[in-house]
Design an enzyme around this catalytic site. Structure first.
Site, PDB file in Angstrom:
ATOM      1  N   LYS A 139      -6.041  11.383  38.674  1.00 27.49           N
ATOM      2  CA  LYS A 139      -5.176  12.255  37.480  1.00 27.49           C
ATOM      3  C   LYS A 139      -3.881  11.600  36.919  1.00 27.49           C
ATOM      4  CE  LYS A 139      -2.194  16.344  35.623  1.00 27.49           C
ATOM      5  NZ  LYS A 139      -2.189  17.387  36.423  1.00 27.49           N
ATOM      6  N   HIS A 280     -47.594   2.925  27.192  1.00 27.25           N
ATOM      7  CA  HIS A 280     -46.715   4.118  26.292  1.00 27.25           C
ATOM      8  C   HIS A 280     -47.078   5.969  26.792  1.00 27.25           C
ATOM      9  CE1 HIS A 280     -46.018   1.815  23.261  1.00 27.25           C
ATOM     10  NE2 HIS A 280     -47.133   1.229  23.010  1.00 27.25           N
TER      11      HIS A 280
END
Length: 528
Positions: A139, A280
């Site tokens: 922070k 695929h």
């Protein structure tokens, strides 16, 4: 403030990789080091001067180490805004020294869970002080740098060299983002473990997290950005594999290789070699063989056209004979539990072929979850671990399947589980001979699979379709008899399907009329 001079650091780490070198480099730059417990002991053993946090706070570590850094003289040093006069005055009034760098990696909670520790041990390995300090420092990144990954040690030292012993704001921003991601992932691991531990199947909140494993050039298509993240699990597969050669994996490579390896893991290597070839994310050929080379050849003969540029997965180590067959055509990736030196040497001549070894197979029955994002949310479900044995199957036709048909049906059912729905799989003698995937109509999947079987028979110089004398698996029930009749017309002699349709009686009657043997599994394998 753009750069912040680094004068004082607090180091408290569980993972001590690179600790001595990093702390020594800080000390050489005149940085004062605060530390706790085992970290302080390790640094002193390396000959470094360390100030115990207990000396700073005036309180000893207590409650088995649960309380040691939760103190204003620690958090004040991390949270104070150095350009705020009121904050500076409070620091001076209460004797709080600023901390310019926090180096913390957390108690090894994930590793503890992975080792199968009991509930109380896992609870004890939940870090409290570490995340609190990390969040405070992150922070206040305008003034404090925070390091949670050992991989960032070099970047911090390089920045100090480039900025005369100071940390630049851009670096502190990046480190803060990494820090918040780490505490989020840590909390996700704890909450996910606890949900499982207490049997909360659908907890009110679910958190997921990942660690970057590989930045990707692009996603499914070149205009899509992508990256590969791992979830920290020990399940053997693409995420844990060693890549021996070839260029970096692509998004589609990873997706297809995962599909291939999960499929081949359905087959116990103790029962013999099995090879799966994927294109695929759908199998274009899966087969058993007396040898792995034979299994590959039989899988290849299911659909030679689609196998070009595909992914090959093996349930046993890659040997030289199999490697020699694989390199006869272009293949994107080969994944196997292991590979012989001779096989690696054969592959070395194909610089674009990726070889991955995993050290083992994933357990197809092990609990896991799948996640799919949708607009505004995500779908989460248990991984499809459903499997059937012969005793689970319910014969529903007048003719019972032969032993050979039963073996092929179970093989076909295992493959169908990994084919996109609607899925139809023809199998003969332990090898797929036709696969129909992803069609909106089940009868279309049946027809496509039969056409492929007929086409490959011609390519192999055989007088009749490979589907003649085969069995067929359907991932879901036949809603009408037409799909089943298409299979019969192709030459299938037995059918395995879930059952459960309102028209089951009609489908069973059609099977009887066609002379088919049919069994119900009572289990569906949709895959979308």
């Amino acid at each position: 403030m753009t750069t912040v001079p680094l004068r004082r650091a607090l180091i408290s780490v569980s993972d001590k990789t690179g600790l001595e070198a990093f702390a020594t480099a800080l000390a050489q730059r005149g940085v004062e080091v605060l530390s706790t417990g085992g970290t302080a002991k390790a640094l002193r053993a390396a000959g470094l001067t360390v100030i115990d946090v207990a000396e700073v706070t005036g309180f000893p570590e207590m409650m088995d180490g649960r309380v040691k850094t939760l103190h204003p003289k620690v958090h004040g040093g991390l949270l104070a805004l150095r350009d705020n006069p009121a904050h500076v005055a409070a620091m001076e009034e209460h004797g709080i020294g600023g901390i310019d760098l926090l180096v913390v990696n957390l108690y090894p909670f994930e590793e503890t869970v992975a080792k199968g520790a009991d509930y109380d041990t896992c609870i004890e390995n939940i870090d409290i002080g570490g995340p609190a300090m990390i969040r405070a420092a992150a922070k206040n990144h305008a003034h404090v740098a925070v390091v949670v990954d050992t991989a960032d040690y070099d970047a911090v030292l390089a920045a100090l060299d480039d900025h005369d012993g100071s940390t630049p704001y851009a670096l502190r921003q990046t480190l803060a983002q990494t820090a918040y991601a780490r505490t989020a992932a840590y909390d996700a691991a704890v909450s996910g473990w606890m949900a499982d531990a207490i049997g909360a199947e659908t907890p009110r909140r679910r958190a997921v997290a990942g660690t970057l494993a590989l930045p990707l050039r692009y996603g499914e298509n070149p205009h899509q950005k992508a990256a590969f993240y791992t979830d920290g699990s020990a399940r053997p597969g693409v995420a844990t594999a060693v890549q021996h050669q070839g260029k970096d994996l692509s998004y589609n490579n990873i997706n297809d290789t995962d599909a291939a390896f999960e499929l081949v893991a359905e087959f116990n290597p103790a029962d013999g070699p099995v090879c799966a070839i994927i294109k695929h994310a759908n199998p274009c050929g899966v087969a058993r063989g007396a040898t792995m080379a034979e299994a590959y050849a039989r899988a290849f003969d299911c659909d030679r056209t689609s196998a070009f540029g595909g992914i090959v997965a093996l349930n046993q180590p890659l040997d030289a004979a199999t490697a020699a067959k694989i390199v006869e055509i272009f293949t994107e990736v080969v994944i196997a539990p292991e590979a012989s030196d001779e096989a690696k040497a054969i592959f070395a001549a194909k610089k674009n072929l990726r070889l991955l070894t995993t050290g083992g197979l994933p357990n197809p029955a092990a609990p896991a979850r799948t996640i799919r994002q949708v607009s505004g949310g995500m779908l989460m479900q248990d991984k499809d671990t459903g499997r059937v044995d012969e005793e689970d199957l319910k014969p529903v036709t007048r003719r019972r399947p032969s032993a050979a048909e039963m073996s092929d049906m179970i093989f076909a059912w295992s493959v169908a589980k990994h084919v996109k729905s609607n899925a139809i799989v023809y199998v003969r003698d332990g090898a797929t001979v036709g696969i129909g995937a992803g069609q909106m109509s089940r009868v279309d999947s049946s027809t496509i699979a039969a056409l492929k079987a007929e086409r490959m028979a011609k390519e192999c110089g055989l007088p009749e379709s490979l589907a003649k004398g085969s069995v067929v698996a359907s991932d879901a029930f036949f809603p009408f008899a037409d799909g089943l009749l298409a299979a019969a017309e192709a030459g299938a002699t037995a059918v395995i399907q879930p059952g459960g349709s309102m028209r089951d009686a009609e489908v069973i009657a059609a099977a009887d009329e066609a002379g088919l043997a049919m069994v119900f599994t009572g289990m569906r394998h949709f895959r979308h």
